[in-house]
Scaffold this active site. Structure first.
Site, PDB file in Angstrom:
ATOM      1  N   HIS A   1      10.313  -3.702   3.110  1.00  0.00           N
ATOM      2  CA  HIS A   1      11.125  -4.312   2.056  1.00  0.00           C
ATOM      3  C   HIS A   1      12.599  -4.104   2.434  1.00  0.00           C
ATOM      4  O   HIS A   1      12.943  -3.105   3.076  1.00  0.00           O
ATOM      5  CB  HIS A   1      10.799  -3.579   0.742  1.00  0.00           C
TER       6      HIS A   1
ATOM      7  N   ASP B   1       7.961   4.859   1.824  1.00  0.00           N
ATOM      8  CA  ASP B   1       8.308   4.016   0.679  1.00  0.00           C
ATOM      9  C   ASP B   1       7.018   3.777  -0.102  1.00  0.00           C
ATOM     10  O   ASP B   1       6.156   2.995   0.304  1.00  0.00           O
ATOM     11  CB  ASP B   1       8.908   2.705   1.201  1.00  0.00           C
TER      12      ASP B   1
ATOM     13  N   GLN C   1       4.719   0.468  -3.663  1.00  0.00           N
ATOM     14  CA  GLN C   1       3.430  -0.188  -3.938  1.00  0.00           C
ATOM     15  C   GLN C   1       2.263   0.781  -3.745  1.00  0.00           C
ATOM     16  O   GLN C   1       1.168   0.545  -4.255  1.00  0.00           O
ATOM     17  CB  GLN C   1       3.231  -1.398  -3.006  1.00  0.00           C
TER      18      GLN C   1
ATOM     19  N   LYS D   1       6.921  -0.174 -11.498  1.00  0.00           N
ATOM     20  CA  LYS D   1       5.693  -0.728 -10.897  1.00  0.00           C
ATOM     21  C   LYS D   1       4.475   0.129 -11.262  1.00  0.00           C
ATOM     22  O   LYS D   1       3.343  -0.223 -10.971  1.00  0.00           O
ATOM     23  CB  LYS D   1       5.842  -0.804  -9.382  1.00  0.00           C
TER      24      LYS D   1
ATOM     25  N   CYS E   1      11.881 -10.095  -0.848  1.00  0.00           N
ATOM     26  CA  CYS E   1      12.744  -9.057  -0.234  1.00  0.00           C
ATOM     27  C   CYS E   1      12.127  -8.526   1.047  1.00  0.00           C
ATOM     28  O   CYS E   1      12.193  -7.317   1.339  1.00  0.00           O
ATOM     29  CB  CYS E   1      13.026  -7.913  -1.205  1.00  0.00           C
TER      30      CYS E   1
END
Ligand code: PMP
Length: 430
Positions: A147, A224, A227, A250, A388
């Site tokens: 991202h 990261d 998700q 999220k 993104c």
């Protein structure tokens, strides 16, 4: 497709999150009933079919209630006042930090830094750790799947310090192989930063193995988890990454709150990145000294109600049967991949065997935005654009894709509504 947890929960029962086996069996209808946003028609006669959870997840009533109560009853600034409202707000705010620690199985609450979101967490590490530890010729290893939030902060610090961004290429299926990663590691690699799960394609990366390889090469690791934390149990101690970041919004929590987990020794050694209230120990005009962890990185009034909402979301998630939830999400994802195969013009983008939540696709001769607009008229919410992740789009030679992404509340019926909407799109384009 499999969403088998990459990282098994730690054996340490005293600190691990409550076992999901004690939760009632996963019941998607009972889950759906807890989300007020799902109880609406977005257009007359068109109930909401929400397939955009990778952008942001809907919020269950318990989270909405927790935020409402934070403003309605416990409305005060934290840490500073002796009055009852402030005491209550502080207890709930710090209680949320304890919930995050337990959820990630971090060793200490001092390792949990509240930030605005994943983007701010990565910028914090780039600006604090990166500026203190990177020099000319040093390498920051990223992947083609990242991202923009896990690319641009590194470009900024690399430019300032004369360091170099190196990129691990992905396969056409959207995988980052261990071999490709190993080939790009070098003795100059100071940090490897990679996503847990790709937001554009859904690929689950072998994060534990990549972390081991990077550590063997002497590099630090940032994962990261924007998700990743949503679709599988994460145990930061078993994973052993130096930093793990995610966004509350999220994870069924409010926007404006996220978490940077960092190993205590690193956080202790790093300089603060923003100055202001709460992050100081003593201030004089001659100089200032810093507060203890985690406050050293939390300058200014924090996002109090949002953090309390995150705590409520985590407690709600801990009450779910995670094995059942993952099995359900996997089944819906597989149903989606199979049913999208019925569409003549459709090409799935992202076909790695290890996937979670995301169905990215293009339709020959139809712009994704046109498809998204026609779907919206049917009540079906998907996302269209570059997500993104422009390097991912470049890989496929497209400027945009359509993306349907799943949350805990989605069902095969949602997929079926998407497919009938897409059949209508195809028929409208002749
Ligand atoms: N990384 C990934 C993989 C993401 O999906 C996102 C959000 N789309 C981010 C980083 C950035 O998260 P936020 O905008 O909440 O800071």
């Amino acid at each position: 497709m499999s969403v088998t947890p990459e990282v098994a929960p730690s054996e340490d029962a005293s600190s691990a999150a409550p076992a999901s086996s004690s939760a009632p069996a996963f019941d998607v209808e009972a889950v759906r009933a807890q989300f007020p946003a799902l109880q609406q028609e977005v257009h007359p006669g068109k109930p909401l079919v929400y397939l955009d959870s990778a952008a942001t997840a809907l919020k269950p009533q318990v989270v909405i209630d927790a935020v409402t109560e934070a403003y309605a009853k416990d409305c005060a600034n934290v840490h500073r006042a002796v009055h009852a409202l402030s005491q209550r707000a502080t207890a709930k705010f710090e209680g949320a930090r304890d919930s995050v620690r337990r959820f990630l199985n971090a060793e200490k609450r001092e390792e949990i830094i509240f930030v605005r979101g994943c983007t701010e967490g990565i910028n914090l590490v780039a600006q604090s750790w990166g500026r203190a530890n990177l020099g000319p010729g040093d390498e920051i290893l990223l992947t083609e799947l990242e991202h923009h939030s896990n690319i641009v902060p590194w470009q900024l610090v690399a430019e300032e310090k004369g360091a170099k961004v190196v990129v691990v290429p992905m396969t056409d299926a959207g995988e980052i192989t261990v071999e490709a990663f190993r080939a790009k590691l070098s003795e100059r690699t100071k940090l490897a930063a990679f996503t847990h799960v790709s937001n554009a394609l859904g690929t689950i990366l072998p994060v534990a193995e990549l972390t081991r390889l990077a550590h063997d090469a002497g590099a630090k690791v940032l994962v990261d988890g924007a998700q990743g934390v949503v679709h599988q149990r994460v145990d930061v101690r078993a994973l052993d990454a130096d930093f793990y970041v995610f966004s509350g919004h999220k994870l069924y929590a409010p926007s404006g709150i996220g978490v940077l987990y960092g190993k205590e020794a690193l956080l202790e050694a790093m300089p603060p990145w923003q100055g202001g209230g709460d992050m100081i120990d003593r201030v004089t005009f001659e100089g200032s000294s810093w507060n203890d962890l985690p406050y050293k990185y939390e300058a200014g009034t924090p996002a109090i109600a949002q953090a309390i909402g995150l705590g409520a979301a985590i407690e709600w998630l801990e009450g779910l049967d995670w094995d059942g939830m993952i099995a359900h999400e996997t089944a819906v994802l597989e149903h989606g991949a199979a049913r999208l195969g019925e569409l003549e013009r459709l090409t799935l983008r992202g076909t790695a065997p290890e996937k979670a939540s995301v169905l990215g696709f293009t339709l020959e001769g139809i712009h994704p935005t046109d498809a998204g607009t026609i779907l919206d008229a049917q009540g079906v919410a998907i996302r269209t654009g570059h997500h993104c992740a422009q390097p991912v789009m470049d890989h496929f030679g497209v400027t945009a894709t359509a993306r349907a992404s799943l949350g805990v509340y989605n069902t095969n019926e949602d997929i079926d509504a998407l497919v009938s909407g897409l059949k209508k799109v195809e028929s409208m384009f002749g």
